[in-house]
Design a protein around this motif. Structure first.
Motif, short mmCIF file in Angstrom:
data_model
loop_
_atom_site.label_atom_id
_atom_site.label_comp_id
_atom_site.label_asym_id
_atom_site.label_seq_id
_atom_site.Cartn_x
_atom_site.Cartn_y
_atom_site.Cartn_z
N GLY A 1 -8.30 56.96 6.23
CA GLY A 1 -8.27 55.73 6.99
C GLY A 1 -9.25 54.66 6.55
O GLY A 1 -9.47 53.70 7.28
N TRP A 2 -9.84 54.80 5.37
CA TRP A 2 -10.80 53.79 4.92
C TRP A 2 -10.08 52.46 4.67
O TRP A 2 -8.89 52.42 4.38
N GLN A 3 -10.83 51.39 4.77
CA GLN A 3 -10.34 50.05 4.46
C GLN A 3 -11.40 49.32 3.62
O GLN A 3 -12.60 49.58 3.78
N PRO A 4 -10.97 48.46 2.72
CA PRO A 4 -11.96 47.65 1.99
C PRO A 4 -12.81 46.86 2.97
O PRO A 4 -12.34 46.47 4.05
N ARG A 5 -14.03 46.62 2.63
CA ARG A 5 -14.91 45.85 3.51
C ARG A 5 -15.23 44.50 2.88
O ARG A 5 -15.20 44.35 1.66
N ASP A 6 -15.50 43.54 3.72
CA ASP A 6 -15.97 42.25 3.24
C ASP A 6 -17.41 42.39 2.76
O ASP A 6 -18.22 43.08 3.39
N VAL A 7 -17.72 41.75 1.66
CA VAL A 7 -19.10 41.79 1.15
C VAL A 7 -19.66 40.37 1.17
O VAL A 7 -18.92 39.39 1.06
N PRO A 8 -20.96 40.23 1.33
CA PRO A 8 -21.57 38.89 1.31
C PRO A 8 -21.27 38.16 0.01
O PRO A 8 -21.10 38.79 -1.05
N ALA A 9 -21.24 36.85 0.08
CA ALA A 9 -20.91 36.04 -1.10
C ALA A 9 -21.88 36.31 -2.25
O ALA A 9 -21.48 36.39 -3.41
N GLY A 10 -23.16 36.43 -1.92
CA GLY A 10 -24.14 36.68 -2.97
C GLY A 10 -23.93 38.03 -3.65
O GLY A 10 -24.11 38.16 -4.87
N LEU A 11 -23.57 39.03 -2.88
CA LEU A 11 -23.28 40.35 -3.46
C LEU A 11 -22.05 40.27 -4.34
O LEU A 11 -22.01 40.88 -5.42
#
Length: 209
Positions: free
Chosen positions: A116-126
């Motif tokens: 059930g994993w989903q991609p996560r949003d990452v900070p713009a700088g990362l």
């Protein structure tokens, strides 16, 4: 200045403690205990860490890793969480450069091994830093791919590597490209366009360092 390596490290340590030492990872045959021991050896045992990349040292490095893995779980995760300041890989001058992609990928190794994993949003700088790392991975691990490989991260950049011939286009966010180009093709959410046989060869190629 944001410390993305530190944030990914802390998130991975938290997840490891939550899941315990026997949880699966994307690293074939490795549990979270194995992965934690790898990370500890990488930063704290330079005499053994060479075995990660150098075949003649691999046996010794693996023996050290297995001994390290036998430590009590809270202690082992604590050493992942709090790296030594004297390490060439984790001191304040090198931490972001050496560890941002390393801990992002290993964090995903644990996250994406669960149902059930989903991609996560990452900070713009990362995302900016991951694109730099993904581009370097493309130049080093895919430079001999028997086609023109166009790697695109919309909003970040693109580059072409490979030996020429048929063209394949690999499109994704910087984090997904970093996962794909580090050998995690089966879980990376990317778009791959090109001749089916060539695209499939890229999906199954041995990528990563």
């Amino acid at each position: 200045m944001p410390r993305y390596a530190r944030a990914e490290r802390a998130a991975l340590a938290d997840l490891m403690l939550d899941l315990g030492p026997d949880a699966p990872t994307l690293d074939e045959g490795w549990t979270t205990r194995d992965l934690a021991a790898h990370l500890v050896v990488r930063e704290r045992r330079p005499d053994a860490a060479g075995g990660i990349l150098l075949p003649p040292l691999r046996g010794y490095g693996e023996r050290v890793r297995l001994r390290t893995a036998g430590r009590p779980w809270p202690e082992l995760v604590g050493q992942v969480r709090r790296p030594p300041v004297w390490s060439p890989l984790s001191n304040p001058l090198t931490d972001e450069l050496a560890n941002t992609m390393e801990f992002f990928i290993h964090h995903e190794d644990v996250r994406r091994a669960r149902p059930g994993w989903q991609p996560r949003d990452v900070p713009a700088g990362l995302a900016v830093r991951l694109w730099r790392s993904a581009a370097l991975l493309a130049r080093t691990t895919a430079r001999r791919f028997p086609a023109d490989l166009l790697v695109q991260a919309p909003g970040h950049g693109e580059l072409t590597v490979g030996r020429g011939g048929d063209r394949v286009r690999l499109v994704g966010s910087p984090g997904e490209l970093a996962l794909f180009l580090s050998g995690r093709q089966r879980v990376a959410r990317v778009q791959l366009d090109g001749p089916p046989t060539v695209a499939e060869r890229l999906r199954t190629a041995r990528l990563g360092l």
